[in-house]
Design an enzyme around this catalytic site. Sequence first.
Site, short mmCIF file in Angstrom:
data_model
loop_
_atom_site.label_atom_id
_atom_site.label_comp_id
_atom_site.label_asym_id
_atom_site.label_seq_id
_atom_site.Cartn_x
_atom_site.Cartn_y
_atom_site.Cartn_z
N LEU A 57 0.33 -0.89 0.42
CA LEU A 57 0.31 0.23 -0.04
C LEU A 57 0.23 1.03 0.01
O LEU A 57 0.62 2.46 0.28
CB LEU A 57 -1.39 -0.65 0.63
N TYR A 166 14.03 3.87 -13.70
CA TYR A 166 13.31 2.79 -13.81
C TYR A 166 13.65 2.06 -14.96
O TYR A 166 13.42 0.98 -15.14
CB TYR A 166 11.76 3.83 -13.72
N LYS A 170 13.77 -1.90 -15.10
CA LYS A 170 11.76 -2.39 -15.99
C LYS A 170 13.25 -3.12 -17.04
O LYS A 170 12.96 -5.17 -17.09
CB LYS A 170 11.40 -1.83 -16.43
N ARG A 293 9.61 19.70 -20.29
CA ARG A 293 9.94 18.85 -19.02
C ARG A 293 11.47 18.73 -19.11
O ARG A 293 11.61 17.73 -20.21
CB ARG A 293 9.08 17.66 -18.41
C1 UD2 Z 1 5.27 8.01 -18.86
C2 UD2 Z 1 5.02 7.45 -17.55
C3 UD2 Z 1 6.76 6.89 -16.90
C4 UD2 Z 1 7.56 6.44 -18.33
C5 UD2 Z 1 7.76 6.88 -19.58
C6 UD2 Z 1 8.39 6.24 -20.67
C7 UD2 Z 1 2.58 7.43 -16.43
C8 UD2 Z 1 2.19 8.69 -15.72
N1 UD2 Z 1 4.46 7.81 -16.68
O1 UD2 Z 1 5.78 8.79 -18.99
O2 UD2 Z 1 6.21 6.41 -15.86
O3 UD2 Z 1 7.20 5.16 -18.33
O4 UD2 Z 1 6.48 7.25 -19.81
O5 UD2 Z 1 8.31 7.18 -21.39
O6 UD2 Z 1 2.57 6.46 -17.40
N2 UD2 Z 1 2.44 16.51 -19.72
C9 UD2 Z 1 1.49 17.97 -19.77
N3 UD2 Z 1 0.69 18.14 -18.58
C10 UD2 Z 1 0.50 17.91 -17.70
C11 UD2 Z 1 1.17 16.33 -17.22
C12 UD2 Z 1 1.84 15.56 -18.50
O7 UD2 Z 1 1.44 18.35 -20.64
O8 UD2 Z 1 -0.15 18.24 -16.41
C13 UD2 Z 1 3.02 16.26 -20.74
C14 UD2 Z 1 4.37 15.49 -20.54
O9 UD2 Z 1 5.35 16.54 -20.21
C15 UD2 Z 1 4.75 14.66 -21.73
C16 UD2 Z 1 2.92 13.79 -21.66
O10 UD2 Z 1 1.77 14.85 -21.20
O11 UD2 Z 1 4.95 15.30 -22.57
C17 UD2 Z 1 2.43 12.47 -21.08
O12 UD2 Z 1 3.07 12.89 -19.48
P1 UD2 Z 1 3.06 11.62 -18.50
O13 UD2 Z 1 3.54 12.16 -17.22
O14 UD2 Z 1 1.77 11.15 -18.56
O15 UD2 Z 1 3.67 10.25 -19.48
P2 UD2 Z 1 5.50 9.92 -20.01
O16 UD2 Z 1 4.75 9.84 -21.70
O17 UD2 Z 1 5.87 11.22 -19.50
#
Ligand code: UD2
Length: 339
Positions: A57, A166, A170, A293
């Site tokens: 948890l 991470y 994996k 980011r």
């Molecule tokens: C995903 C996985 C991460 C890792 C990664 C590998 C999730 C939550 N995260 O990250 O663990 O496996 O893939 O590539 O599944 N964004 C915004 N505004 C927000 C939040 C996010 O613009 O408030 C953008 C972010 O900058 C990115 C996209 O949305 O370009 C997706 O973001 P995310 O955090 O959901 O997932 P990701 O692909 O970065």
Amino acid sequence: MCSAVEWTFNEHEFNPARQMSHQLKRALVTGGAGFIGSHIVDALISDGCQVTVLDNLSTGSDLNLAAAMDQITFYNGDIRDRQMLEKAVEDCDVIFHLAAMVSVPQTIDDPVESALINEMGTLYVLEAARKKNIRRVVFSSSCAVYGDTPQLPKIESMPLNPCSPYAVQKRTAERYMRLGCELYGLETISLRYFNVYGPRQDPSSPYSGVISIFMKMALGNQSPVIYGDGNQSRDFIYVADVVAANLLAATSASAKGEIVNIGTGSSIGINQLWDLICSFSGLTIKPQHQPARPGDIYASVADTRHAKSLLGFNIDYPFETGLALTYQWYQKEQKSGHR
Ligand code: UD2
């Protein structure tokens, strides 16, 4: 385009077990109180499988197991507690191994502790499987292992460039899965999830899945932050489809250490995602843009051929359907004051 009213979220109809071939008698789900794990638990129960959950948890929640709790055996513990793990796995035909430190930034902050959980913890799971003669282990991996390679779509056989602890962890765990098969004859299979979304995803951290964050913003009439130009794209897969993939992986003919992408094969941009949410929730809120980011990947989409040929996997939830169901779920949760 579908509208939210055409789709009604109903926990009882949310049953990916319908695709199952009724072969599992008892299963252990590590991380079974988490977002994805708890949906696997529900699907197994509705298929008549006896389910044991092992979860400490730390990021999962017993709220996710509210409906299932009186039908499962629940161990509140860490996968590194080997005694508990061996007890939990007794008489299972399959282990769904999802327990992990799942936050990329957290693994960057604490690479050692995260390796102990994500690598050593996985080895402990494999060792328990070996000792207790468990037929199969289905491992939850991630598309993070591809890193920032430019090639699209991502295909399982391409060179990898894992860019975070991470992702390295994996990848290492996938290799242990493969060795589990080659050295000890265990049936193992690793599923590389793309961006999973759906009911029960926790929106509370800035690194939560973007869809969960956008849902929270939309329901609170707030403007979301879009990092970068918003043209970056992701392959979003609905959680019920991920559950179906797990069930297929648990019962498929071959599990010899294979690695399989679990995505949809299509992607959508982040600007477009917000527009879509606004369109079916009747909002006209402009997002705020902030700098991209660091380390953000521009585009990600899965090659799904291996999933189709090895597992017979096809998605049941097109993106707009899954998104509407997800929106309804967050709406219901907000009304009930649960989260
Ligand atoms: C995903 C996985 C991460 C890792 C990664 C590998 C999730 C939550 N995260 O990250 O663990 O496996 O893939 O590539 O599944 N964004 C915004 N505004 C927000 C939040 C996010 O613009 O408030 C953008 C972010 O900058 C990115 C996209 O949305 O370009 C997706 O973001 P995310 O955090 O959901 O997932 P990701 O692909 O970065």
